[in-house]
Write a protein that holds these residues in place. Structure first.
Motif, PDB file in Angstrom:
ATOM      1  N   ILE A   1       0.844  -1.202   0.000  1.00 49.03           N
ATOM      2  CA  ILE A   1       0.000   0.000   0.000  1.00 49.03           C
ATOM      3  C   ILE A   1       0.881   1.255   0.000  1.00 49.03           C
ATOM      4  O   ILE A   1       0.649   2.193  -0.767  1.00 49.03           O
ATOM      5  CB  ILE A   1      -0.947   0.003   1.229  1.00 49.03           C
ATOM      6  CG1 ILE A   1      -1.989  -1.121   1.097  1.00 49.03           C
ATOM      7  CG2 ILE A   1      -1.643   1.355   1.378  1.00 49.03           C
ATOM      8  CD1 ILE A   1      -2.750  -1.418   2.385  1.00 49.03           C
ATOM      9  N   VAL A   2       1.903   1.261   0.863  1.00 54.51           N
ATOM     10  CA  VAL A   2       2.817   2.406   0.962  1.00 54.51           C
ATOM     11  C   VAL A   2       3.484   2.656  -0.388  1.00 54.51           C
ATOM     12  O   VAL A   2       3.559   3.787  -0.857  1.00 54.51           O
ATOM     13  CB  VAL A   2       3.876   2.168   2.069  1.00 54.51           C
ATOM     14  CG1 VAL A   2       4.995   3.183   1.988  1.00 54.51           C
ATOM     15  CG2 VAL A   2       3.221   2.213   3.442  1.00 54.51           C
ATOM     16  N   GLU A   3       3.936   1.566  -1.021  1.00 52.30           N
ATOM     17  CA  GLU A   3       4.600   1.659  -2.324  1.00 52.30           C
ATOM     18  C   GLU A   3       3.630   2.189  -3.387  1.00 52.30           C
ATOM     19  O   GLU A   3       3.925   3.152  -4.088  1.00 52.30           O
ATOM     20  CB  GLU A   3       5.093   0.253  -2.720  1.00 52.30           C
ATOM     21  CG  GLU A   3       6.101   0.242  -3.836  1.00 52.30           C
ATOM     22  CD  GLU A   3       7.424   0.903  -3.468  1.00 52.30           C
ATOM     23  OE1 GLU A   3       7.994   1.557  -4.350  1.00 52.30           O
ATOM     24  OE2 GLU A   3       7.877   0.760  -2.319  1.00 52.30           O
ATOM     25  N   ASN A   4       2.459   1.582  -3.479  1.00 49.87           N
ATOM     26  CA  ASN A   4       1.483   1.945  -4.520  1.00 49.87           C
ATOM     27  C   ASN A   4       0.952   3.365  -4.371  1.00 49.87           C
ATOM     28  O   ASN A   4       0.737   4.055  -5.353  1.00 49.87           O
ATOM     29  CB  ASN A   4       0.302   0.968  -4.518  1.00 49.87           C
ATOM     30  CG  ASN A   4       0.725  -0.414  -4.987  1.00 49.87           C
ATOM     31  OD1 ASN A   4       1.801  -0.583  -5.556  1.00 49.87           O
ATOM     32  ND2 ASN A   4      -0.111  -1.399  -4.731  1.00 49.87           N
ATOM     33  N   ARG A   5       0.742   3.798  -3.137  1.00 48.83           N
ATOM     34  CA  ARG A   5       0.170   5.131  -2.917  1.00 48.83           C
ATOM     35  C   ARG A   5       1.235   6.180  -2.610  1.00 48.83           C
ATOM     36  O   ARG A   5       0.908   7.304  -2.255  1.00 48.83           O
ATOM     37  CB  ARG A   5      -0.840   5.084  -1.767  1.00 48.83           C
ATOM     38  CG  ARG A   5      -2.015   4.163  -2.053  1.00 48.83           C
ATOM     39  CD  ARG A   5      -3.122   4.407  -1.065  1.00 48.83           C
ATOM     40  NE  ARG A   5      -4.124   3.358  -1.111  1.00 48.83           N
ATOM     41  CZ  ARG A   5      -5.055   3.184  -0.189  1.00 48.83           C
ATOM     42  NH1 ARG A   5      -5.100   3.970   0.860  1.00 48.83           N
ATOM     43  NH2 ARG A   5      -5.928   2.215  -0.297  1.00 48.83           N
ATOM     44  N   ARG A   6       2.492   5.777  -2.685  1.00 48.56           N
ATOM     45  CA  ARG A   6       3.634   6.673  -2.423  1.00 48.56           C
ATOM     46  C   ARG A   6       3.491   7.369  -1.057  1.00 48.56           C
ATOM     47  O   ARG A   6       3.500   8.591  -0.962  1.00 48.56           O
ATOM     48  CB  ARG A   6       3.781   7.697  -3.535  1.00 48.56           C
ATOM     49  CG  ARG A   6       4.173   7.062  -4.840  1.00 48.56           C
ATOM     50  CD  ARG A   6       4.470   8.062  -5.931  1.00 48.56           C
ATOM     51  NE  ARG A   6       5.050   7.431  -7.106  1.00 48.56           N
ATOM     52  CZ  ARG A   6       4.397   6.633  -7.928  1.00 48.56           C
ATOM     53  NH1 ARG A   6       3.146   6.319  -7.695  1.00 48.56           N
ATOM     54  NH2 ARG A   6       4.995   6.120  -8.972  1.00 48.56           N
ATOM     55  N   LEU A   7       3.353   6.567  -0.016  1.00 45.85           N
ATOM     56  CA  LEU A   7       3.153   7.103   1.325  1.00 45.85           C
ATOM     57  C   LEU A   7       4.399   6.976   2.199  1.00 45.85           C
ATOM     58  O   LEU A   7       4.309   6.971   3.422  1.00 45.85           O
ATOM     59  CB  LEU A   7       1.983   6.362   2.010  1.00 45.85           C
ATOM     60  CG  LEU A   7       0.633   6.491   1.301  1.00 45.85           C
ATOM     61  CD1 LEU A   7      -0.367   5.523   1.887  1.00 45.85           C
ATOM     62  CD2 LEU A   7       0.121   7.915   1.411  1.00 45.85           C
TER      63      LEU A   7
END
Length: 173
Positions: free
Chosen positions: A27-33
């Motif tokens: 999720i962090v990777e995909n949403r650039r968080l």
């Protein structure tokens, strides 16, 4: 104002620790968080286990049912972690998750950055002590401390075969 990232403890369904950690990282990777959620860890220790008369090192979770997350606590980051599949909630009162203190972080050893040491170098003959090539002897080609890998050329059936191993899987001869 940039808030500081702190370590929080997330409760998960038992056995889902690695899955939760993977899901969060995705999720962090995909949403650039990356600026909100810095790190996700499932603390483990290596313990010897004897099976079929052989001792081998196996991973054991230090805190089954828990995942440690270093994050900046905002409504968005709380929501993302709280609603990740397998997460049952944050540790702390329901309204406000409580970050770990620096003393707790130190005691847990989650931020240990000790460099591994090896007692062999490029060109040395080493014996492989674990994995499918256990018992074979090879020559160290490269040592990658950052990735904690060692590349060894093993002589098998009259030909040189390259192998990538963990640093702890070889010992000097």
């Amino acid at each position: 104002m940039a808030e500081q990232a702190m370590w929080y403890v997330v409760h998960t369904y038992s056995g889902y620790e690695n899955k939760v950690a993977q899901n969060l990282e995705t999720i962090v990777e995909n949403r650039r968080l990356q600026d909100l959620i810095h790190e996700v860890k499932v603390p483990i220790e290596m313990v010897p286990e004897i099976k079929d008369g052989k001792e081998k090192m196996v991973e054991r979770k230090l805190f089954p049912g828990y995942v440690l997350v270093k994050m900046v606590m905002t409504d968005e980051s709380w929501y993302i972690v709280r609603n990740c599949r397998g997460v049952t909630g944050f540790v702390g009162p329901s309204s406000k998750p409580v970050p770990l203190t620096q003393a707790e972080v130190d005691a847990l050893g989650v931020e240990t950055t000790t460099e591994p040491t090896v007692d062999y170098e490029v060109g040395d003959n080493v014996e492989i002590t674990a994995g499918p090539l256990e018992g074979f002897v090879g020559v160290v080609e490269t040592i990658d401390m950052e990735q904690r890998k060692v590349h060894v050329k093993v002589s098998m059936f009259g030909r040189e075969t390259p192998a990538e191993l963990e640093l702890h899987q070889v010992k000097p001869l």
